[in-house]
Design a protein around this motif. Structure first.
Motif, PDB file in Angstrom:
ATOM      1  N   PRO A 271      12.171   7.275  20.357  1.00 47.89           N
ATOM      2  CA  PRO A 271      13.196   8.249  19.951  1.00 47.89           C
ATOM      3  C   PRO A 271      12.561   9.595  19.590  1.00 47.89           C
ATOM      4  O   PRO A 271      11.404   9.671  19.183  1.00 47.89           O
ATOM      5  N   ALA A 272      13.345  10.641  19.726  1.00 50.64           N
ATOM      6  CA  ALA A 272      12.888  11.978  19.343  1.00 50.64           C
ATOM      7  C   ALA A 272      12.639  12.022  17.843  1.00 50.64           C
ATOM      8  O   ALA A 272      13.405  11.465  17.048  1.00 50.64           O
ATOM      9  N   VAL A 273      11.572  12.686  17.458  1.00 45.74           N
ATOM     10  CA  VAL A 273      11.267  12.783  16.034  1.00 45.74           C
ATOM     11  C   VAL A 273      12.128  13.853  15.378  1.00 45.74           C
ATOM     12  O   VAL A 273      12.358  13.828  14.162  1.00 45.74           O
ATOM     13  N   LEU A 274      12.609  14.799  16.156  1.00 44.56           N
ATOM     14  CA  LEU A 274      13.547  15.797  15.661  1.00 44.56           C
ATOM     15  C   LEU A 274      14.910  15.496  16.280  1.00 44.56           C
ATOM     16  O   LEU A 274      15.176  15.856  17.428  1.00 44.56           O
ATOM     17  N   PRO A 275      15.778  14.792  15.549  1.00 50.34           N
ATOM     18  CA  PRO A 275      17.069  14.405  16.110  1.00 50.34           C
ATOM     19  C   PRO A 275      17.826  15.606  16.656  1.00 50.34           C
ATOM     20  O   PRO A 275      17.878  16.660  16.005  1.00 50.34           O
ATOM     21  N   PRO A 276      18.418  15.490  17.844  1.00 54.90           N
ATOM     22  CA  PRO A 276      19.160  16.610  18.432  1.00 54.90           C
ATOM     23  C   PRO A 276      20.238  17.169  17.510  1.00 54.90           C
ATOM     24  O   PRO A 276      20.513  18.372  17.525  1.00 54.90           O
ATOM     25  N   SER A 277      20.823  16.299  16.685  1.00 62.70           N
ATOM     26  CA  SER A 277      21.902  16.750  15.798  1.00 62.70           C
ATOM     27  C   SER A 277      21.419  17.744  14.745  1.00 62.70           C
ATOM     28  O   SER A 277      22.225  18.486  14.166  1.00 62.70           O
ATOM     29  N   LEU A 278      20.102  17.772  14.472  1.00 59.70           N
ATOM     30  CA  LEU A 278      19.579  18.644  13.422  1.00 59.70           C
ATOM     31  C   LEU A 278      19.005  19.952  13.944  1.00 59.70           C
ATOM     32  O   LEU A 278      18.723  20.861  13.152  1.00 59.70           O
TER      33      LEU A 278
ATOM     34  N   VAL B 116      20.192  22.448  15.590  1.00 61.13           N
ATOM     35  CA  VAL B 116      20.990  23.665  15.416  1.00 61.13           C
ATOM     36  C   VAL B 116      20.793  24.260  14.020  1.00 61.13           C
ATOM     37  O   VAL B 116      20.727  25.487  13.859  1.00 61.13           O
ATOM     38  N   TRP B 117      20.680  23.389  13.003  1.00 61.49           N
ATOM     39  CA  TRP B 117      20.545  23.874  11.634  1.00 61.49           C
ATOM     40  C   TRP B 117      19.105  24.099  11.216  1.00 61.49           C
ATOM     41  O   TRP B 117      18.803  25.080  10.522  1.00 61.49           O
ATOM     42  N   LEU B 118      18.192  23.215  11.600  1.00 61.57           N
ATOM     43  CA  LEU B 118      16.814  23.328  11.129  1.00 61.57           C
ATOM     44  C   LEU B 118      16.073  24.510  11.734  1.00 61.57           C
ATOM     45  O   LEU B 118      15.144  25.039  11.136  1.00 61.57           O
ATOM     46  N   GLY B 119      16.491  24.942  12.930  1.00 59.26           N
ATOM     47  CA  GLY B 119      15.857  26.116  13.530  1.00 59.26           C
ATOM     48  C   GLY B 119      16.042  27.366  12.676  1.00 59.26           C
ATOM     49  O   GLY B 119      15.052  28.003  12.276  1.00 59.26           O
ATOM     50  N   PRO B 120      17.277  27.749  12.368  1.00 58.21           N
ATOM     51  CA  PRO B 120      17.485  28.911  11.497  1.00 58.21           C
ATOM     52  C   PRO B 120      16.883  28.747  10.106  1.00 58.21           C
ATOM     53  O   PRO B 120      16.385  29.709   9.521  1.00 58.21           O
ATOM     54  N   ILE B 121      16.948  27.516   9.569  1.00 58.61           N
ATOM     55  CA  ILE B 121      16.358  27.280   8.246  1.00 58.61           C
ATOM     56  C   ILE B 121      14.854  27.521   8.282  1.00 58.61           C
ATOM     57  O   ILE B 121      14.283  28.137   7.371  1.00 58.61           O
ATOM     58  N   ALA B 122      14.196  27.045   9.343  1.00 54.82           N
ATOM     59  CA  ALA B 122      12.756  27.256   9.482  1.00 54.82           C
ATOM     60  C   ALA B 122      12.435  28.740   9.607  1.00 54.82           C
ATOM     61  O   ALA B 122      11.450  29.232   9.024  1.00 54.82           O
ATOM     62  N   ALA B 123      13.251  29.467  10.358  1.00 53.35           N
ATOM     63  CA  ALA B 123      13.027  30.903  10.518  1.00 53.35           C
ATOM     64  C   ALA B 123      13.195  31.634   9.185  1.00 53.35           C
ATOM     65  O   ALA B 123      12.399  32.526   8.843  1.00 53.35           O
ATOM     66  N   LEU B 124      14.224  31.263   8.427  1.00 52.41           N
ATOM     67  CA  LEU B 124      14.448  31.881   7.119  1.00 52.41           C
ATOM     68  C   LEU B 124      13.300  31.567   6.169  1.00 52.41           C
ATOM     69  O   LEU B 124      12.834  32.438   5.417  1.00 52.41           O
ATOM     70  N   ALA B 125      12.825  30.315   6.211  1.00 51.28           N
ATOM     71  CA  ALA B 125      11.701  29.923   5.350  1.00 51.28           C
ATOM     72  C   ALA B 125      10.453  30.725   5.701  1.00 51.28           C
ATOM     73  O   ALA B 125       9.720  31.170   4.808  1.00 51.28           O
ATOM     74  N   ALA B 126      10.202  30.918   6.994  1.00 52.30           N
ATOM     75  CA  ALA B 126       9.040  31.699   7.418  1.00 52.30           C
ATOM     76  C   ALA B 126       9.155  33.137   6.913  1.00 52.30           C
ATOM     77  O   ALA B 126       8.163  33.747   6.487  1.00 52.30           O
ATOM     78  N   LEU B 127      10.373  33.687   6.939  1.00 55.43           N
ATOM     79  CA  LEU B 127      10.587  35.050   6.445  1.00 55.43           C
ATOM     80  C   LEU B 127      10.281  35.143   4.952  1.00 55.43           C
ATOM     81  O   LEU B 127       9.649  36.110   4.498  1.00 55.43           O
TER      82      LEU B 127
ATOM     83  N   VAL C 150      -0.119  15.364  12.500  1.00 63.19           N
ATOM     84  CA  VAL C 150      -0.164  16.740  12.996  1.00 63.19           C
ATOM     85  C   VAL C 150       0.604  17.681  12.074  1.00 63.19           C
ATOM     86  O   VAL C 150       0.142  18.782  11.763  1.00 63.19           O
ATOM     87  N   GLY C 151       1.785  17.239  11.634  1.00 60.81           N
ATOM     88  CA  GLY C 151       2.592  18.094  10.768  1.00 60.81           C
ATOM     89  C   GLY C 151       1.925  18.387   9.439  1.00 60.81           C
ATOM     90  O   GLY C 151       1.903  19.536   8.980  1.00 60.81           O
ATOM     91  N   ALA C 152       1.377  17.345   8.813  1.00 65.43           N
ATOM     92  CA  ALA C 152       0.686  17.559   7.537  1.00 65.43           C
ATOM     93  C   ALA C 152      -0.531  18.459   7.732  1.00 65.43           C
ATOM     94  O   ALA C 152      -0.793  19.359   6.927  1.00 65.43           O
TER      95      ALA C 152
ATOM     96  N   ALA D 108       9.079  25.768   7.260  1.00 67.08           N
ATOM     97  CA  ALA D 108       8.894  26.531   8.489  1.00 67.08           C
ATOM     98  C   ALA D 108       8.070  25.764   9.518  1.00 67.08           C
ATOM     99  O   ALA D 108       8.361  25.798  10.719  1.00 67.08           O
ATOM    100  N   VAL D 109       7.048  25.053   9.064  1.00 68.28           N
ATOM    101  CA  VAL D 109       6.091  24.420   9.982  1.00 68.28           C
ATOM    102  C   VAL D 109       6.600  23.100  10.544  1.00 68.28           C
ATOM    103  O   VAL D 109       6.463  22.839  11.757  1.00 68.28           O
ATOM    104  N   ILE D 110       7.171  22.246   9.720  1.00 66.77           N
ATOM    105  CA  ILE D 110       7.520  20.893  10.172  1.00 66.77           C
ATOM    106  C   ILE D 110       8.566  20.869  11.286  1.00 66.77           C
ATOM    107  O   ILE D 110       8.369  20.172  12.294  1.00 66.77           O
ATOM    108  N   PRO D 111       9.687  21.588  11.180  1.00 67.30           N
ATOM    109  CA  PRO D 111      10.631  21.560  12.305  1.00 67.30           C
ATOM    110  C   PRO D 111      10.014  22.053  13.611  1.00 67.30           C
ATOM    111  O   PRO D 111      10.260  21.474  14.676  1.00 67.30           O
ATOM    112  N   ALA D 112       9.210  23.109  13.538  1.00 70.71           N
ATOM    113  CA  ALA D 112       8.568  23.626  14.747  1.00 70.71           C
ATOM    114  C   ALA D 112       7.583  22.620  15.315  1.00 70.71           C
ATOM    115  O   ALA D 112       7.508  22.404  16.535  1.00 70.71           O
ATOM    116  N   THR D 113       6.824  21.969  14.446  1.00 65.87           N
ATOM    117  CA  THR D 113       5.858  20.971  14.903  1.00 65.87           C
ATOM    118  C   THR D 113       6.569  19.751  15.488  1.00 65.87           C
ATOM    119  O   THR D 113       6.135  19.190  16.498  1.00 65.87           O
ATOM    120  N   ALA D 114       7.667  19.345  14.863  1.00 67.98           N
ATOM    121  CA  ALA D 114       8.438  18.211  15.378  1.00 67.98           C
ATOM    122  C   ALA D 114       8.961  18.516  16.775  1.00 67.98           C
ATOM    123  O   ALA D 114       8.934  17.650  17.675  1.00 67.98           O
TER     124      ALA D 114
END
Length: 226
Positions: A7-14, A16-27, A101-103, A198-204
């Motif tokens: 299975p995907a480690v980053l569920p498709p359902s998430l 849409v939301w985790l992308g913008p959250i990761a971008a905001l966290a990076a900012l 890898v994520g850690a 910021a890092v974990i969603p992108a790495t996933a």
């Protein structure tokens, strides 16, 4: 290792939301880094929070030290091994890869940012921004929450809530310990928390992309042998 049915480690359902959250966290990480670059004193918010946790008694200090140990090399390695083992027992190899890898990416990013920002605490040799301990524990909590979301088949709202709640609990626990022990400014803790977000969603996402590519190559090889 990933397997066609992994299975995907980053569920498709998430996504849409985790992308913008990761971008905001990076900012937030960048803004705080610029604000406190080369600084060696607490900001106004730092000073107020420090005053609130000052005078911590002996029982709470032991709790803080125990929590801090989870971010030290031995404690962190133990947590990573235990989490990887759990992922493999649950037949979630992609999640096991993400744990390592994520850690590693999260801690590596925090370490690089410390050198770039140059904020110090208790002397010029103690780089403080962002908090690597907070980043690590938050990253691990995020991976576990992503695994749970996939296993339970949670939808977008429930899954995102679980992931953010896990990150908040882990980040708050380690962040409190770091501030209470005087190891970091509160804004260092916020920076570490946002680094993991910021890092974990992108790495996933990257782990899934690489695993899917390997799966496609394996499928092509099987077809050629037929």
């Amino acid at each position: 290792m990933t397997g066609r049915s992994a299975p995907a480690v980053l569920p498709p359902s998430l996504r849409v939301w985790l992308g913008p959250i990761a971008a905001l966290a990076a900012l937030v990480v960048v803004v705080l880094g610029v604000r406190f670059a080369g600084d060696s004193k607490p900001g106004m918010v730092d000073a107020r929070i420090w005053a609130a946790v000052d005078g911590m008694g002996s029982p709470w200090r032991h709790v803080a030290l125990a929590t801090d140990f989870l971010g030290e090399p031995v404690g962190a390695a133990t947590l990573v091994v235990a989490t990887v083992t759990g992922c493999l027992l649950l037949r979630r190899p992609r999640a096991a890869v993400l744990v390592v890898v994520g850690a590693g990416m999260t801690v590596g990013t925090a370490t690089l940012l410390k050198s770039l920002v140059g904020r110090t605490i208790h002397g010029a040799d103690n780089l403080s921004y962002p908090s690597g301990h907070t980043a690590f524990l938050t990253a691990l909590a995020l991976v576990v929450a992503l695994l749970a979301t996939g296993r339970l088949g949670l939808g977008r709202t429930a899954g995102t809530s679980l992931v953010l709640a896990a990150a908040l609990v882990a980040g708050a626990a380690m962040g409190w310990a770091q501030v209470a022990l005087g190891a970091h400014y509160p804004t260092d803790v916020l920076g570490g928390w946002c680094t993991a977000l910021a890092v974990i969603p992108a790495t996933a996402w990257l782990v899934d992309r690489m695993a899917d590519r390997v799966d496609r190559m394996a499928d092509a090889g099987r077809w050629e042998r037929r």
